[in-house]
Design a protein around this motif. Sequence first.
Motif, PDB file in Angstrom:
ATOM      1  N   SER A  99       0.833  -1.203   0.000  1.00 31.73           N
ATOM      2  CA  SER A  99       0.000   0.000   0.000  1.00 31.73           C
ATOM      3  C   SER A  99       0.872   1.260   0.000  1.00 31.73           C
ATOM      4  CB  SER A  99      -0.910   0.006   1.219  1.00 31.73           C
ATOM      5  OG  SER A  99      -0.173   0.315   2.384  1.00 31.73           O
ATOM      6  N   LEU A 100       0.296   2.311  -0.486  1.00 36.69           N
ATOM      7  CA  LEU A 100       0.991   3.595  -0.514  1.00 36.69           C
ATOM      8  C   LEU A 100       1.366   4.039   0.899  1.00 36.69           C
ATOM      9  CD1 LEU A 100       1.987   5.953  -2.186  1.00 36.69           C
ATOM     10  CD2 LEU A 100      -0.297   6.950  -2.010  1.00 36.69           C
ATOM     11  N   LYS A 101       0.457   3.829   1.836  1.00 36.61           N
ATOM     12  CA  LYS A 101       0.709   4.224   3.228  1.00 36.61           C
ATOM     13  C   LYS A 101       1.901   3.462   3.804  1.00 36.61           C
ATOM     14  CE  LYS A 101      -1.843   4.834   7.528  1.00 36.61           C
ATOM     15  NZ  LYS A 101      -3.151   4.664   8.172  1.00 36.61           N
ATOM     16  N   LYS A 102       1.959   2.156   3.561  1.00 37.52           N
ATOM     17  CA  LYS A 102       3.070   1.338   4.064  1.00 37.52           C
ATOM     18  C   LYS A 102       4.379   1.737   3.385  1.00 37.52           C
ATOM     19  CE  LYS A 102       4.642  -3.339   4.843  1.00 37.52           C
ATOM     20  NZ  LYS A 102       4.385  -4.755   4.690  1.00 37.52           N
ATOM     21  N   SER A 103       4.333   1.988   2.086  1.00 41.37           N
ATOM     22  CA  SER A 103       5.525   2.421   1.356  1.00 41.37           C
ATOM     23  C   SER A 103       6.074   3.714   1.924  1.00 41.37           C
ATOM     24  CB  SER A 103       5.209   2.606  -0.128  1.00 41.37           C
ATOM     25  OG  SER A 103       4.884   1.400  -0.728  1.00 41.37           O
ATOM     26  N   PHE A 104       5.175   4.657   2.198  1.00 36.10           N
ATOM     27  CA  PHE A 104       5.606   5.936   2.754  1.00 36.10           C
ATOM     28  C   PHE A 104       6.228   5.757   4.127  1.00 36.10           C
ATOM     29  CE2 PHE A 104       4.829   9.790   5.273  1.00 36.10           C
ATOM     30  CZ  PHE A 104       5.598  10.677   4.540  1.00 36.10           C
ATOM     31  N   ARG A 105       5.605   4.910   4.970  1.00 34.65           N
ATOM     32  CA  ARG A 105       6.159   4.655   6.309  1.00 34.65           C
ATOM     33  C   ARG A 105       7.558   4.064   6.220  1.00 34.65           C
ATOM     34  NH1 ARG A 105       2.499   0.826   8.693  1.00 34.65           N
ATOM     35  NH2 ARG A 105       0.866   1.456   7.314  1.00 34.65           N
ATOM     36  N   GLU A 106       7.748   3.115   5.313  1.00 37.68           N
ATOM     37  CA  GLU A 106       9.066   2.490   5.157  1.00 37.68           C
ATOM     38  C   GLU A 106      10.089   3.484   4.638  1.00 37.68           C
ATOM     39  OE1 GLU A 106       8.755  -1.100   2.911  1.00 37.68           O
ATOM     40  OE2 GLU A 106       7.558  -2.087   4.458  1.00 37.68           O
ATOM     41  N   TRP A 107       9.696   4.331   3.686  1.00 38.37           N
ATOM     42  CA  TRP A 107      10.606   5.340   3.160  1.00 38.37           C
ATOM     43  C   TRP A 107      10.999   6.320   4.265  1.00 38.37           C
ATOM     44  CZ3 TRP A 107       9.925  10.647   2.919  1.00 38.37           C
ATOM     45  CH2 TRP A 107      10.933  11.344   2.244  1.00 38.37           C
ATOM     46  N   ARG A 108       9.997   6.727   5.062  1.00 42.27           N
ATOM     47  CA  ARG A 108      10.273   7.664   6.159  1.00 42.27           C
ATOM     48  C   ARG A 108      11.219   7.041   7.178  1.00 42.27           C
ATOM     49  NH1 ARG A 108       5.178   9.688   8.967  1.00 42.27           N
ATOM     50  NH2 ARG A 108       5.370   7.663   9.933  1.00 42.27           N
TER      51      ARG A 108
END
Length: 47
Positions: free
Chosen positions: A2-11
């Motif tokens: 998911s986009l939300k999970k991807s963003f969390r991992e990138w952060r």
Amino acid sequence: MSLKKSFREWRRYRETVTMLSRMSDHELRDIGVQRGEIVSVARHGLG
């Protein structure tokens, strides 16, 4: 992924790179990381 999970991992990755980059060479050595390994460690973890 998911986009939300991807963003969390990138952060998390960026925060780790920033934190490790601010450490001195001595501090990095204490945790077994060389400055040139920071990106790899942030991407894959310490072990």
